[in-house]
Design an enzyme around this catalytic site. Structure first.
Site, short mmCIF file in Angstrom:
data_model
loop_
_atom_site.label_atom_id
_atom_site.label_comp_id
_atom_site.label_asym_id
_atom_site.label_seq_id
_atom_site.Cartn_x
_atom_site.Cartn_y
_atom_site.Cartn_z
CD GLU A 18 61.44 -2.37 -68.58
OE1 GLU A 18 61.28 -3.20 -67.66
OE2 GLU A 18 62.35 -2.46 -69.42
CD GLN A 78 65.31 -6.58 -75.94
OE1 GLN A 78 65.55 -5.46 -76.36
NE2 GLN A 78 65.60 -6.96 -74.70
#
Lengths: 574, 186
Positions: free
Chosen positions: A43, A106
């Site tokens: 990312e 998450q």
């Protein structure tokens, strides 16, 4: 709805990485063909690629990542974009609204984590407000001083269908001032008419203001005949071949540029922010000059250096007003004084501060960049860099003729920036020559993006100046820490040629100055990603250098100057 | 060069609101910050102060315009003139901040704070506490045979003075709201 909003914002490319909390958006992406998705390998790479895309096009870069680790991995890129004022819009998935706060799988407090590293961020809990928020996000990212924004979207909001709104930027309450104060501009013009030793000091704000700003700057510089220097961020706004160009200023800037800053009587700062890499010792910074500062962000003014003429506004608007007022008052300058000033500068130029000891046995990094410059000068060229010595040498030895051609991590100094940024640039300019000038240590920080380059057949050239050292760290340890080279060498380096091969890219190794030109041509002629392992002199230092805690006129020009120059207070300044 | 034509109260471009030289003298300023009342806005303001190392002496916040979704944050801060200017400019950068007013610069202000103090004691001390409370126009809002809770409103130094007097008389607990401030006049 997210995809519709992106289309209405004119987005054609997004960089991203899927995950559980963004699956509904990815499902929408799958069912359309207008927006291209570039799958990165990490990312952080997505955000840097979006930065490269944004800086080379002037359009905002768009990123989609998942919740939790996806969002936290984006933090470095967001901070980088914040410090360099790059417009980025990041979408993060979030756990469903009813699970927020439960430490769900998450889950991370994304808006909390990214609050200090974005210009603004939003958590959208109401589907009816989703499209409006997305449009507002683009507006905020691109208006005023540009910057990164983040929109955090819980998964249930992604699934829900809400009322869609078209973009309506006029409804936003975020309306920064773009026109400069006329009285202050007139005051500056009056100062320009009489100044004997004026200098333009320009920065990334000129680039961010758009191509018109660069054109107006060129007109103003050439009409007045004032010398001009630029920060690392502003290279290309004024062409390096222009006759008034002094070269980059700052810690590793050119002798003539720094001396001009120190001795000038009128400093015109256009879109730069008196960064500590520029000013050196603040209380000895350009002691005898009248200082004007043009900046769109009021908080930049008087933050570091007290200025006499502050002008809050967009660079292009202000430059236009300066030109109009200056012309209407009769295009006056102190021609005699400026001519003497230019003669003084010509003397400083003779110092030839970039000279280095050539070598026939090993490749000097400066020589490698000189050859790269010579062999690529006439091409449609974009340069990115990582961070360190190679970055400074690239800024010194490569010439930039146009804005938006130079992408480097200036404010944050992010190692690992250049490779993903080069991918973003190549996506935006498929036919152009995109070169990432790198050091081996920086490059390894985001080398996984070789997979992205291979997958999308991006012919990015990774020009690695490999000194098997963290060169800038090593240089500082040599100068400041008694030559104790604590952990600043690159042990267990990969074979870069084999590494490239493993990803389906081309690897080139070069260690002899005699082979360099042929090797560079081989790199340029290959239609695909290339990893160029250029083995260079291991202990070369980057000069000129203003040591920490010193003023602009206390530059080190070469090895002979380096003994015992930095005292203990300077050592603490980084 | 003239120091920037400062107009009193001109905060719309606070960058012009500058002193000609940087002074080292610390000043105390009361700022009124009008913000969009949305989640996280207070965190943005507080994060700005902690992240950039500014002082907060007191901070109060409440919604003041329900239909317009506006909250008013009153901050008392200290710093050199340069730091105060930076604080105002940095606050102004926050997207959800609508207006920043430096009440200390803009004119004469009226500042008020509310405090509640629990004073435990019996006999003479208890009588003395009540007598002083009357002088300070503090109200008794709770009472037992061995304690009072006083409510007092006033400028911060009045509350400080009252607390100093209550301390030897059995001050056990205190809660203060922080300063709320408005400009005097219209």
């Amino acid at each position: 709805m997210v995809i519709q909003a992106l289309k209405d914002q004119g987005v054609d490319t997004v960089f991203g990485y899927p995950g559980g909390a963004v699956l509904p958006i990815y499902d929408e992406l799958f069912q359309q063909n207008e927006i291209r998705h570039i799958l990165v390998r990490h990312e952080q790479g997505a955000v840097h690629a979006a930065e490269g895309y944004a800086r080379s096009t002037g359009k905002p870069g768009v990123v989609i990542v998942t919740s939790g680790p996806g969002a936290t991995n984006a933090v470095t890129g967001l901070t980088d974009a914040l410090l360099d004022s790059i417009p980025i819009v990041v979408f993060t998935g979030q756990v469903p609204t009813f699970l927020i706060g439960s430490d769900a799988f998450q889950e991370a407090d994304t808006v909390g984590i990214t609050r200090p590293c974005t210009k603004h961020n939003w958590l959208v809990k109401d589907p009816d407000r989703l499209s409006g928020t997305i449009h507002e996000a683009f507006h905020v990212a691109t208006t005023g001083r540009p910057g990164p924004v983040l929109v955090d979207i819980p998964k249930d909001v992604q699934f829900a269908s809400g009322a869609y709104q078209k973009p309506a930027p006029e409804k936003s309450y975020y309306k920064p001032q773009v026109k400069g104060d006329r009285e202050a501009i007139t005051e500056l013009v009056a100062a320009m008419e009489t100044a004997k030793k004026p200098v333009f000091y320009t920065g990334g704000g000129v680039i961010n203001s758009g191509p018109a700003a660069s054109m107006l700057l060129r007109e103003l510089v050439d009409a007045t005949g004032f010398p001009i220097t630029s920060t690392l961020m502003g290279l290309g706004a004024y062409p390096a071949s222009g006759k008034n160009w002094l070269g980059m200023l700052g810690m590793h800037g050119l002798y003539e540029a720094n001396m001009a800053m120190h001795d000038c009587d009128l400093m015109i700062n256009i879109g730069a922010r008196f960064d500590d890499r520029i000013t050196g010792r603040v209380d000895a910074f350009s002691p005898r000059s009248l200082k004007a500062h043009i900046d769109i962000d009021p908080s930049s003014i008087n933050k570091v250096i007290h200025v006499d003429i502050p002008i809050v506004g967009d660079v292009a608007h202000v430059l236009e007003d300066i030109l109009t007022i200056w012309k209407s008052r009769g295009r006056k300058t102190n021609a005699e004084g400026v001519a003497r000033w230019q003669a003084k500068i010509a003397e400083w130029r003779k110092v030839d501060c970039l000279r280095y000891k050539p070598s026939t046995g090993t490749i000097k990094p400066q020589y490698a960049l000189e050859r790269l410059e010579a062999l690529t000068r006439d091409r449609d060229r974009y340069i990115t860099t990582e961070v360190g010595q190679h970055q400074m040498w690239a800024a010194q030895f490569l010439n930039f003729e146009d804005p938006n051609r130079w992408m480097t991590s200036g404010g944050l100094g992010t190692m690992g920036y250049g490779f993903p940024a080069s991918i973003g640039v190549q996506i935006a300019h498929p036919e152009a020559l995109v070169i990432n000038v790198a050091g081996e240590a920086s490059w390894l920080m985001n080398m996984q993006e070789l997979g992205t380059a291979a997958q999308f057949r991006l012919p990015v050239k990774q020009f690695i100046l490999n000194n098997e050292r963290l060169g800038m760290v090593r240089q500082w340890q040599e100068l400041l820490h008694g030559e104790r080279y604590s952990h600043s060498w690159s042990e267990s380096l990969p074979d870069f040629v084999k590494l490239a091969d493993a990803f389906g890219a081309k690897g080139i190794l070069c260690s002899d100055p005699k082979d360099l030109d042929d090797a560079i041509m081989e790199m340029l002629n290959h239609d695909g990603p290339v990893v160029f392992d250029c083995l260079v002199e291991k202990h070369e230092n980057c000069f000129p250098m203003i040591p920490s805690g010193k003023a602009h006129n206390e530059m080190l020009l070469g090895e002979a100057d380096t003994q015992g120059v930095i005292d203990s207070t300077g050592a603490a300044l980084v | 060069m003239s120091p920037l034509h400062i107009k009193k109260g001109a905060t719309s471009h606070s960058a012009y609101n500058l002193r000609s030289t940087f002074s080292d003298v610390e000043e105390r300023h009361t700022l009124a910050v009008l913000v969009e009342n949305e989640p996280g806005v207070l965190a943005r303001v507080i994060g700005l102060f902690s992240g950039r190392g500014y002082n907060i002496e007191s901070l109060t916040v409440a919604e003041v315009d329900h239909t317009g979704h506006r909250s008013r944050i009153t901050i008392v801060t200290t710093g050199t003139p340069q730091v105060i200017e930076q604080i105002k400019a940095q606050l102004g950068r926050i997207v959800t901040v609508h207006e920043v007013h430096d009440l200390t610069v803009e004119g004469r202000t009226v500042e008020r704070e509310l405090a509640m103090m629990k004073v435990n004691g019996q006999g003479d001390k208890r009588v003395e506490a009540l007598r002083i409370a009357e002088i300070f126009r503090a109200n008794v809002v709770d009472s037992t045979l061995s304690s009072f809770v006083f409510e007092i409103t006033g400028a911060p130094d009045k509350i400080d003075a009252f607390a100093d007097l209550m301390r030897p008389l059995g001050l056990a607990e205190m809660a203060r709201t922080g300063v709320a401030a408005l400009l005097r006049g219209d």
